[in-house]
Design an enzyme around this catalytic site. Structure first.
Site, short mmCIF file in Angstrom:
data_model
loop_
_atom_site.label_atom_id
_atom_site.label_comp_id
_atom_site.label_asym_id
_atom_site.label_seq_id
_atom_site.Cartn_x
_atom_site.Cartn_y
_atom_site.Cartn_z
N ASP A 26 -17.14 -24.01 -14.99
CA ASP A 26 -16.80 -25.38 -15.35
C ASP A 26 -15.63 -25.45 -16.33
OD1 ASP A 26 -19.65 -25.53 -14.32
OD2 ASP A 26 -19.10 -27.64 -14.49
N ASN A 67 -20.25 -21.72 -17.53
CA ASN A 67 -20.81 -22.09 -16.22
C ASN A 67 -22.26 -22.49 -16.44
OD1 ASN A 67 -20.55 -22.36 -13.34
ND2 ASN A 67 -21.77 -20.50 -13.11
N LYS A 68 -22.93 -22.90 -15.40
CA LYS A 68 -24.33 -23.34 -15.45
C LYS A 68 -25.17 -22.39 -16.31
CE LYS A 68 -25.61 -26.22 -13.75
NZ LYS A 68 -25.43 -27.45 -14.51
N ARG A 97 -18.86 -36.53 -18.99
CA ARG A 97 -19.49 -35.22 -19.22
C ARG A 97 -18.55 -34.36 -20.05
NH1 ARG A 97 -22.61 -32.40 -14.43
NH2 ARG A 97 -23.51 -31.32 -16.22
N ARG A 112 -21.67 -33.55 -8.72
CA ARG A 112 -21.67 -32.51 -9.76
C ARG A 112 -20.84 -31.34 -9.26
NH1 ARG A 112 -23.09 -29.58 -6.33
NH2 ARG A 112 -23.36 -27.97 -7.91
N GLY A 113 -20.59 -30.38 -10.14
CA GLY A 113 -19.72 -29.27 -9.79
C GLY A 113 -18.33 -29.59 -10.31
N ALA A 114 -17.73 -28.62 -11.00
CA ALA A 114 -16.47 -28.89 -11.71
C ALA A 114 -15.39 -29.51 -10.82
CB ALA A 114 -15.99 -27.62 -12.40
N GLN A 155 -30.07 -26.79 -8.41
CA GLN A 155 -28.91 -26.93 -7.51
C GLN A 155 -28.82 -25.76 -6.53
OE1 GLN A 155 -28.70 -27.22 -10.85
NE2 GLN A 155 -27.32 -28.86 -11.45
#
Lengths: 368, 368
Positions: free
Chosen positions: A248, A258-259, A94, A53-55, A207
């Site tokens: 992201d 973002n998150k 995604r 995960r993570g852009a 996270q």
């Protein structure tokens, strides 16, 4: 980066076995498990289920996914339709992170330049590995450009600890090396600046408390986990000097997806006159859009990610149900922080304001 | 209120056994356990460890705690020093909720009017039970005064569901009946208005997902659990019509100390032009202070409340460790929402703006 004395990345190509390997981040911090990606299905599963995960890491995984499509058992050699359909499947894994589309498209373009199967495979692998090295280099540059911002605060505070708040994990686990939001932190730490990080736990998948706390701890960086609710209070009481987060997807006008929860921290930073920076490699820019709230699709994930919490119980991974089983939940994974709340971007080309003109001055090749 | 067809309160005096009983809220929603409070130590434990929680219920428990001090085995009859020292211990159990000090002081004043032991005990019990009935009545009035606010939104939306967001549990479990923040919701629901509640899970102790979801579900109110991070996003997208929360202490100038994270929701409501109401019985006012951020002490609780999450596993209560065991955490339990972010107060005497002059117009006996 360093994990118990061993150099480590969250994704790597093992030459001997010709295999793409990733750290299965679902089991961190309590178990360290490496996982092979042998098929496009494996790769999509890894992206969807947040093994990775993570852009930037999603981008790198998608990039290697194109190579995997070409070499997996049932591949169809130089059939362009096959390759394009696999790329589409990868990009659909995604919906929010820009880097995924960017990484897949870049590798497939490189591959499609070749008619010969062996050359095509080689081009895909080389391009994917090139992306990975570029991302590592970009994060290093983000650290270098972010360093003076932290340095300045440290001097102003007479070298008392600089308190950085971060949300989610935009660390090396989300990238390749250094991370994005964490790059200025690691660089400051490595330059002997006293930094302390407030780590938002980042519900629902934690996270922050699972991954950011783990990697900061492994590197020796002083940090404290807080609930996502706490940031406003500690900002009101002068306990935060700067907020740095990742992104992201970023519009050319400076809106940031973002998150989920990032927007709330940006509002609190604004209300308390605290600088709010977003650290990003330019691969997260979506140069085609200007209205983040209207135009960035926000992923909705399985409500069980909220209702069940994973953790360690008697040395084993276990999950507990928190709310009444019959209560429904909604799981929006990202939110959009409008450019007006962002103090600046820290990119691989330097620092700029979150405004189209300023962004374009760093990336003139993107001017219309 | 109604739990599986049985009328229920979170605290009650059982006449037959002459015992104070409470629902142990730590085990909800998965287990329903009633607990006896026989000593001041039991009472302090119940308040500190959040067997009971929520400002009005803490006040009611403290009030009955004075009676318990007088009747417990080692009580010292009509020794005023003994009673005062036990009252001090009760008031020290938690630092933020105003109702605790108010409830204890009111019952001890009533008791100290009597020299005769039997009369003293009787006065303490009567005063405590009177407080409990008053709080139940106040919550009913809060519901009646809040109803027109929801009714108006419902009409404006042509009777489409009114989306209310609430944080933590300011429901009947936190009070005696109806709740504070939930009183207008239950009253609207009972008046056949279509309401839907966004329930913030409310980390670290998940009072939203455990308790608010449970009581709304038991009453049949349509609701959806979200992470504490999600409120800003759903407000940006028009999915919230009104925010209603409770408060643990309120300044005479209208600042509100409530569960950590409330301030972030108030900022998001302001940024999206969504009305943000605080529902409160006047027992939560601290008439002596005007600067909430400077003057309200914010409780710091055990960091393990963040690091370990309780839930149901194989039909039993279990707790899992989420972050690395060695990572520190900080657990601030409340934050202060400045009056400028509050649209209005819903009190037992009516609705007013969050400003001293307006508050005093409802409570003229408090004018200086």
């Amino acid at each position: 980066m360093n994990v118990d004395g061993k150099e480590m990345r969250p994704i790597w190509f093992e030459k001997d076995s010709q295999t793409v390997k990733v750290i299965d981040q679902r089991f961190l911090p309590h178990q360290f498990i490496a996982k092979d990606l042998n098929t496009v299905d494996d790769t999509i599963y890894a992206i969807k289920e947040m093994v990775v995960r993570g852009a930037p890491l999603i981008g790198a995984t998608g990039a290697l996914g194109v190579y995997i499509a070409l070499v997996q058992k049932d591949n169809k050699g130089c059939d362009n339709d096959y390759l394009n359909s696999q790329c589409k499947r990868l990009k659909d894994a995604r919906p929010t992170a820009m880097n995924l589309f960017w990484g897949v498209d870049r590798v497939s373009s490189a591959a499609l330049k070749h008619e010969n199967y062996k050359n095509r495979v080689e081009a895909a692998l080389n391009e994917a590995l090139k992306i990975i090295e570029e991302e590592a280099f970009n994060c290093q540059k983000i650290g270098e450009y972010g360093l003076p911002i932290i340095e300045k605060i440290s001097k102003k505070k007479n070298e008392k600890p600089v308190n950085v708040l971060t949300h989610c994990n935009a660390g090396w686990l989300a990238c390749i090396e250094y991370g994005t939001a964490t790059a200025p932190i690691y660089t400051a730490f490595d330059n002997s600046i006293d930094v302390h990080v407030w780590v938002d736990e980042t519900r629902p998948l934690n996270q922050g408390s699972r991954l950011t706390a783990w990697e900061l701890g492994k590197h020796g960086v002083h940090h404290t986990i807080i609930t996502d609710n706490a940031g406003g209070h500690i900002m009101q009481h002068g306990m935060v000097d700067i907020v740095i987060v990742g992104t992201d997807r970023t519009t050319r006008s400076g809106d940031v997806a973002n998150k989920i929860g990032t927007y709330l921290k940006a509002l609190a930073a604004k209300d308390n006159n605290i600088p709010f920076y977003v650290a990003l490699p330019s691969s997260t820019f979506d140069w085609n859009i200007t209205n983040g709230i209207a135009d960035i699709p926000i992923e909705e994930r399985d409500p069980d990610e909220i209702k069940y919490v994973y953790g360690l119980l008697n040395g084993k991974s276990a999950r507990v149900l928190v709310p009444p089983e019959e209560s429904p939940a909604a799981n929006h994974a990202f939110d959009v922080t409008p450019a007006r709340l962002v103090t600046g971007f820290i990119t691989e080309r330097g620092v700029c304001k979150a405004a189209e003109q300023d962004i374009i001055s760093l990336f003139p090749e993107r001017s219309k």
